[in-house]
Design a protein around this motif. Sequence first.
Motif, PDB file in Angstrom:
ATOM      1  N   GLU A   8      29.496 -12.180 -22.157  1.00  0.00           N
ATOM      2  CA  GLU A   8      30.123 -12.808 -20.869  1.00  0.00           C
ATOM      3  C   GLU A   8      28.695 -13.267 -19.910  1.00  0.00           C
ATOM      4  O   GLU A   8      27.825 -12.203 -19.712  1.00  0.00           O
ATOM      5  N   VAL A   9      28.765 -14.504 -19.849  1.00  0.00           N
ATOM      6  CA  VAL A   9      27.180 -15.013 -18.976  1.00  0.00           C
ATOM      7  C   VAL A   9      27.817 -15.622 -17.494  1.00  0.00           C
ATOM      8  O   VAL A   9      28.787 -16.433 -17.449  1.00  0.00           O
ATOM      9  N   VAL A  10      27.155 -14.900 -16.749  1.00  0.00           N
ATOM     10  CA  VAL A  10      27.427 -15.580 -15.299  1.00  0.00           C
ATOM     11  C   VAL A  10      26.054 -16.047 -14.551  1.00  0.00           C
ATOM     12  O   VAL A  10      25.202 -15.425 -14.721  1.00  0.00           O
ATOM     13  N   SER A  11      26.240 -17.163 -14.278  1.00  0.00           N
ATOM     14  CA  SER A  11      24.986 -18.041 -13.455  1.00  0.00           C
ATOM     15  C   SER A  11      25.403 -18.573 -12.221  1.00  0.00           C
ATOM     16  O   SER A  11      26.535 -18.853 -12.052  1.00  0.00           O
ATOM     17  N   ALA A  12      24.433 -18.869 -11.573  1.00  0.00           N
ATOM     18  CA  ALA A  12      24.585 -19.237 -10.036  1.00  0.00           C
ATOM     19  C   ALA A  12      25.098 -20.759 -10.206  1.00  0.00           C
ATOM     20  O   ALA A  12      25.680 -21.335  -9.342  1.00  0.00           O
ATOM     21  N   THR A  13      24.667 -21.456 -11.362  1.00  0.00           N
ATOM     22  CA  THR A  13      24.797 -22.797 -11.484  1.00  0.00           C
ATOM     23  C   THR A  13      25.179 -22.930 -12.976  1.00  0.00           C
ATOM     24  O   THR A  13      24.657 -22.211 -13.762  1.00  0.00           O
TER      25      THR A  13
ATOM     26  N   ARG B 283      23.590 -13.101 -15.373  1.00  0.00           N
ATOM     27  CA  ARG B 283      23.871 -11.632 -15.716  1.00  0.00           C
ATOM     28  C   ARG B 283      24.738 -11.865 -16.851  1.00  0.00           C
ATOM     29  O   ARG B 283      25.533 -12.686 -17.259  1.00  0.00           O
ATOM     30  N   VAL B 284      24.363 -11.030 -18.025  1.00  0.00           N
ATOM     31  CA  VAL B 284      24.804 -11.118 -19.392  1.00  0.00           C
ATOM     32  C   VAL B 284      25.420  -9.760 -19.647  1.00  0.00           C
ATOM     33  O   VAL B 284      24.745  -8.600 -19.554  1.00  0.00           O
ATOM     34  N   GLN B 285      26.826  -9.578 -20.115  1.00  0.00           N
ATOM     35  CA  GLN B 285      27.427  -8.605 -20.727  1.00  0.00           C
ATOM     36  C   GLN B 285      27.935  -8.780 -22.072  1.00  0.00           C
ATOM     37  O   GLN B 285      28.586  -9.565 -22.343  1.00  0.00           O
TER      38      GLN B 285
ATOM     39  N   ASP C 247      29.897  -3.158 -23.695  1.00  0.00           N
ATOM     40  CA  ASP C 247      29.246  -2.110 -22.444  1.00  0.00           C
ATOM     41  C   ASP C 247      28.147  -2.421 -21.761  1.00  0.00           C
ATOM     42  O   ASP C 247      27.906  -1.905 -20.816  1.00  0.00           O
ATOM     43  N   GLU C 248      27.256  -3.098 -22.728  1.00  0.00           N
ATOM     44  CA  GLU C 248      25.948  -3.144 -22.177  1.00  0.00           C
ATOM     45  C   GLU C 248      25.808  -4.613 -21.358  1.00  0.00           C
ATOM     46  O   GLU C 248      26.266  -5.570 -21.438  1.00  0.00           O
ATOM     47  N   VAL C 249      24.893  -4.470 -20.097  1.00  0.00           N
ATOM     48  CA  VAL C 249      24.618  -5.479 -19.187  1.00  0.00           C
ATOM     49  C   VAL C 249      23.244  -5.672 -19.297  1.00  0.00           C
ATOM     50  O   VAL C 249      22.498  -4.621 -19.112  1.00  0.00           O
ATOM     51  N   ILE C 250      22.671  -7.031 -19.325  1.00  0.00           N
ATOM     52  CA  ILE C 250      21.729  -7.517 -19.190  1.00  0.00           C
ATOM     53  C   ILE C 250      21.561  -8.164 -18.073  1.00  0.00           C
ATOM     54  O   ILE C 250      21.938  -9.282 -17.905  1.00  0.00           O
ATOM     55  N   ASN C 251      20.866  -7.515 -16.941  1.00  0.00           N
ATOM     56  CA  ASN C 251      21.078  -8.036 -15.530  1.00  0.00           C
ATOM     57  C   ASN C 251      19.558  -8.794 -15.225  1.00  0.00           C
ATOM     58  O   ASN C 251      18.804  -8.208 -14.980  1.00  0.00           O
ATOM     59  N   GLY C 252      19.864 -10.155 -15.059  1.00  0.00           N
ATOM     60  CA  GLY C 252      18.603 -10.876 -14.781  1.00  0.00           C
ATOM     61  C   GLY C 252      18.829 -11.665 -13.351  1.00  0.00           C
ATOM     62  O   GLY C 252      18.283 -12.629 -13.005  1.00  0.00           O
ATOM     63  N   ALA C 253      19.919 -11.246 -12.764  1.00  0.00           N
ATOM     64  CA  ALA C 253      20.439 -12.101 -11.569  1.00  0.00           C
ATOM     65  C   ALA C 253      19.647 -11.765 -10.431  1.00  0.00           C
ATOM     66  O   ALA C 253      19.207 -10.632 -10.191  1.00  0.00           O
ATOM     67  N   ILE C 254      19.126 -12.736  -9.508  1.00  0.00           N
ATOM     68  CA  ILE C 254      18.379 -12.449  -8.404  1.00  0.00           C
ATOM     69  C   ILE C 254      19.158 -11.710  -7.371  1.00  0.00           C
ATOM     70  O   ILE C 254      18.374 -10.659  -6.774  1.00  0.00           O
ATOM     71  N   SER C 255      20.507 -11.918  -7.229  1.00  0.00           N
ATOM     72  CA  SER C 255      21.034 -11.013  -6.146  1.00  0.00           C
ATOM     73  C   SER C 255      21.050  -9.538  -6.578  1.00  0.00           C
ATOM     74  O   SER C 255      20.776  -8.925  -5.517  1.00  0.00           O
ATOM     75  N   ASP C 256      20.943  -9.115  -7.758  1.00  0.00           N
ATOM     76  CA  ASP C 256      21.218  -7.710  -8.126  1.00  0.00           C
ATOM     77  C   ASP C 256      19.697  -7.365  -7.917  1.00  0.00           C
ATOM     78  O   ASP C 256      19.620  -6.203  -7.626  1.00  0.00           O
ATOM     79  N   ARG C 257      18.626  -7.873  -8.127  1.00  0.00           N
ATOM     80  CA  ARG C 257      17.224  -7.764  -7.991  1.00  0.00           C
ATOM     81  C   ARG C 257      17.134  -7.276  -6.354  1.00  0.00           C
ATOM     82  O   ARG C 257      16.590  -6.359  -5.902  1.00  0.00           O
ATOM     83  N   LEU C 258      17.527  -8.268  -5.392  1.00  0.00           N
ATOM     84  CA  LEU C 258      17.676  -7.884  -3.998  1.00  0.00           C
ATOM     85  C   LEU C 258      18.399  -6.957  -3.705  1.00  0.00           C
ATOM     86  O   LEU C 258      18.015  -5.810  -2.593  1.00  0.00           O
TER      87      LEU C 258
END
Length: 271
Positions: A204-209, A246-248, A251-262
Amino acid sequence: MNGASRDALGAARERLDALTDVQSVDVAKLAEDLAAVTGLLDREGTLRRALTDPAKSGEAKASLARQLLGGQIGGESLDLLTGMVRSRWSRSRDLVDSVEELASSADLATAQRAGHLDDVEDELFRFGRIVSGSTELRSALTDRVVGAPAKAALLRTLLGGRANPVTERLVVRLVTTPRGRSLESGIESLSKLAAARRDRMVAEVVSATPLSDQQKQRLGAALARIYGRQVHLNLDVDPTVLGGVRVQVGDEVINGAISDRLDEAARRMAG
């Protein structure tokens, strides 16, 4: 299964995979509906032939399916079935076999969503070994004189609370409606479906654009290297992500999202 039926089943598998990849779809209900349709088509030869009649247009057969089953099964199930009857089938029995396979695959997808697919695969294997090692049990489960309710009750006594509910449903369905198969071949077929489902990973891949084709290819290749197999990407866009992805996978999340880093930086500053 060959010719037109093989192609029709391949297309139906793709449509089922697309449905089971959508989290909002009730996959357990989908499996239940398809199992019920399997029983109906297996009993009603006239209906089975009408839905696979090469002389009728695909839309006419789809209309008949909607007329008979609309309101009886869920919308996703009905859409899947009408797509199947629009296809051409070499034999009417191939349609029933295919709907039955999709029902089992949907049940396995339910286990996969819950993270229990490996358990189900192992339980199917162990059940097969138990049956092959017990002549008395095999006779009880295959005796044509013994009715389906009695066999189902025996299986629920054996498996209830000891096996995953998906395993129990699959085995009960196989034993009570063998449709000409031996118990051993039926378990083998289920085990192969479970193995195929296990080897199919979904991210499951979520991106801003929206991701470009090149980005999707790079991400898919990176995930394939991580997990050692091909990974299907389900893409979604969420402007609040701000950037990155953000990639899931399970149950494993690979989080590369800027919002989560902030968010993480803010938590550190606050703490």
